[in-house]
Enzyme design. Structure first.
Site, mmCIF file in Angstrom:
data_model
loop_
_atom_site.group_PDB
_atom_site.id
_atom_site.type_symbol
_atom_site.label_atom_id
_atom_site.label_comp_id
_atom_site.label_asym_id
_atom_site.label_seq_id
_atom_site.Cartn_x
_atom_site.Cartn_y
_atom_site.Cartn_z
ATOM 1 N N VAL A 23 0.842 -1.210 0.000
ATOM 2 C CA VAL A 23 0.000 0.000 0.000
ATOM 3 C C VAL A 23 0.872 1.253 0.000
ATOM 4 O O VAL A 23 0.583 2.239 -0.698
ATOM 5 C CB VAL A 23 -0.967 -0.007 1.213
ATOM 6 N N LYS A 198 -12.234 -4.733 11.496
ATOM 7 C CA LYS A 198 -13.000 -3.759 10.708
ATOM 8 C C LYS A 198 -14.394 -3.558 11.308
ATOM 9 O O LYS A 198 -14.902 -2.435 11.356
ATOM 10 C CB LYS A 198 -13.095 -4.236 9.257
HETATM 11 N N1 HSE Z 1 -6.460 -8.315 3.756
HETATM 12 C C1 HSE Z 1 -7.523 -7.393 3.617
HETATM 13 C C2 HSE Z 1 -8.646 -8.071 2.860
HETATM 14 C C3 HSE Z 1 -7.055 -6.162 2.907
HETATM 15 O O1 HSE Z 1 -8.432 -9.136 2.283
HETATM 16 O O2 HSE Z 1 -9.731 -7.550 2.842
HETATM 17 C C4 HSE Z 1 -7.876 -4.956 3.185
HETATM 18 O O3 HSE Z 1 -7.976 -4.657 4.528
#
Ligand code: HSE
Length: 414
Positions: A23, A198
């Site tokens: 990123v 998340k």
């Molecule tokens: N590893 C994460 C996914 C990347 O596969 O969604 C984004 O947070």
């Protein structure tokens, strides 16, 4: 730690970049590519003051020369110390680091508030989908009842490829890593920890309450067997790793689990590394957003959006916080897969155990016969604790040839 004042407003905005992985490198590229557009939108040019990687750069020096810090190094230590130091030195911070926020959010947000600077993190959830700013800004003072979605691109990619072409798990995971979807440690993707972080972030925003990773119950896709995907296909269901944060009897529940979605569910068509998030509330109804949920450039694009917002002086709505308790036990329907001896009375014994635990069966079919016999059933909604107790009791039935397998089912639009 730097005590220097930030540079004057006519000079270019000096950005300190922490991390040049997938990123970070994409952000550097995007910054160069979209520099003119940033200047046109904000009235200020942008420059990289320095980059900190494992082999180059000095954090104190970069901080002293930066007006804004972009953290894309990942991990929680020493990242936490760098982000705290930057905030305390009065530098706004943009991060894509969901684990950092889910595990240390309380401390970091308090530091940002105290210093009067922004901590922005759009890229931490669902990459380029603008779900953070939508909840923070558009629904900042709305009552949100529920946020749910597919928030891990790697697992959605794996489940999609396995279902569509019967591809082996390891091969698809390696492909997800090659495409830059997976975390540095892909076990965080497949065990649900990435999605859980998340959902902790989304729950904090949606319900204005502190939520840490340790308050999210999560399971991943590691126990999914190829024939679960085959059944899903046969029954017209999609198998997804779903995150749900919702209000429940005076508190909130935040969970991540694999589940079967019926064909008409708004999240059923979400394929590959795409993510989708739905927000529901009594005043606004239901909003679903979908888009690329992983990938270096996609994530970098969300980071750049946050950088532009900070330079332009836009700040999220500030909402007073309350502490809501976590409700651990909530109702769900389940798919239950039992490998059984093909003998008279077995189904009756199983039904008795389920009935004794108040678990009501909605549909049941027998697949195969003899040594291949299995009962596949779907239950009505029941408390997860009752279902878990029933599964524990079923495991004791001698005619079962293997441990019971089960997966959540969402049959109606949640
Ligand atoms: N590893 C994460 C996914 C990347 O596969 O969604 C984004 O947070």
């Amino acid at each position: 730690m730097s005590e220097e004042a930030p540079p004057g407003k006519s000079a270019p905005v000096q950005i300190g970049l922490l991390g040049r992985g997938n990123v970070g490198a994409a952000f550097e590229e995007l910054l160069a590519e979209r520099g003119e557009a940033v200047a046109a939108a904000t009235g200020r040019r942008v420059e990289l003051a320095g980059v900190l990687t494992r082999s180059e750069g000095d954090f104190e020096q970069i901080l002293a020369g930066s007006e804004l810090i972009v953290e894309l190094m990942g991990g929680t230590e020493p990242t936490r110390e760098y982000v705290l130091a930057a905030l305390r030195a009065g530098r706004p911070v943009v991060t894509a680091n969901k684990q950092l926020l889910a595990q240390h959010g309380a401390e970091l947000f308090a530091a940002a508030r105290e210093a009067g600077v922004q901590l922005r993190f759009e890229a931490a959830v669902a990459a380029v989908i603008p779900i953070v700013r939508t909840i923070q800004e558009s629904f900042g003072v709305a009552e949100v009842a529920r946020v749910f979605g597919i928030v891990n691109g790697t697992t959605n990619f794996i489940l999609t490829e396995m279902a569509a072409r019967g591809a082996p798990y390891d091969e698809v995971l390696a492909e997800a890593q090659r495409l830059g979807y997976a975390e540095a440690d892909p076990s965080e993707d497949v065990n649900g920890a990435d999605a859980a972080a998340k959902m902790a972030i989304l729950a904090r925003l949606a319900f204005h309450t502190p939520v840490g990773l340790d308050q999210v119950s999560f399971e991943g896709i590691e126990a999914i067997a190829p024939d679960d995907l085959a059944y899903a296909k046969e029954l017209g269901l999609s198998l997804k790793l779903l995150g749900i944060a919702e209000r429940r009897s005076g508190g909130i529940s935040v969970r991540v689990f694999p589940c079967f979605l019926y064909g008409g569910h708004p999240l059923a068509p979400i394929q590959g590394s795409f993510n989708a998030v739905t927000v529901q509330g009594p005043a606004f109804g239901e909003v679903t957003m979908s888009g690329p949920g992983a990938g270096g450039m996609q994530t970098a694009s969300a980071v750049l959006g946050d950088v532009v917002s900070i330079i332009a002086g836009e700040a999220p709505v500030h909402v007073t916080r309350a502490e809501l308790p976590i409700v651990a036990d909530v109702p769900s329907a389940f798919y239950l897969h039992l490998e059984v001896a093909d003998q008279p009375g077995v189904l009756a014994r199983i039904a008795t155990v389920l009935g004794d635990h108040d678990v009501s069966v909605k549909s049941v079919v027998q697949r195969g016969s003899g040594d291949e016999a299995r009962l596949v059933m779907v239950t009505h909604e029941c408390l997860e604790s009752r279902f878990a107790a029933a599964v524990g009791a079923l495991a004791e039935i001698p005619e079962l040839r293997a441990a019971p397998r089960y997966i959540h089912v969402i049959e109606g639009a949640e």
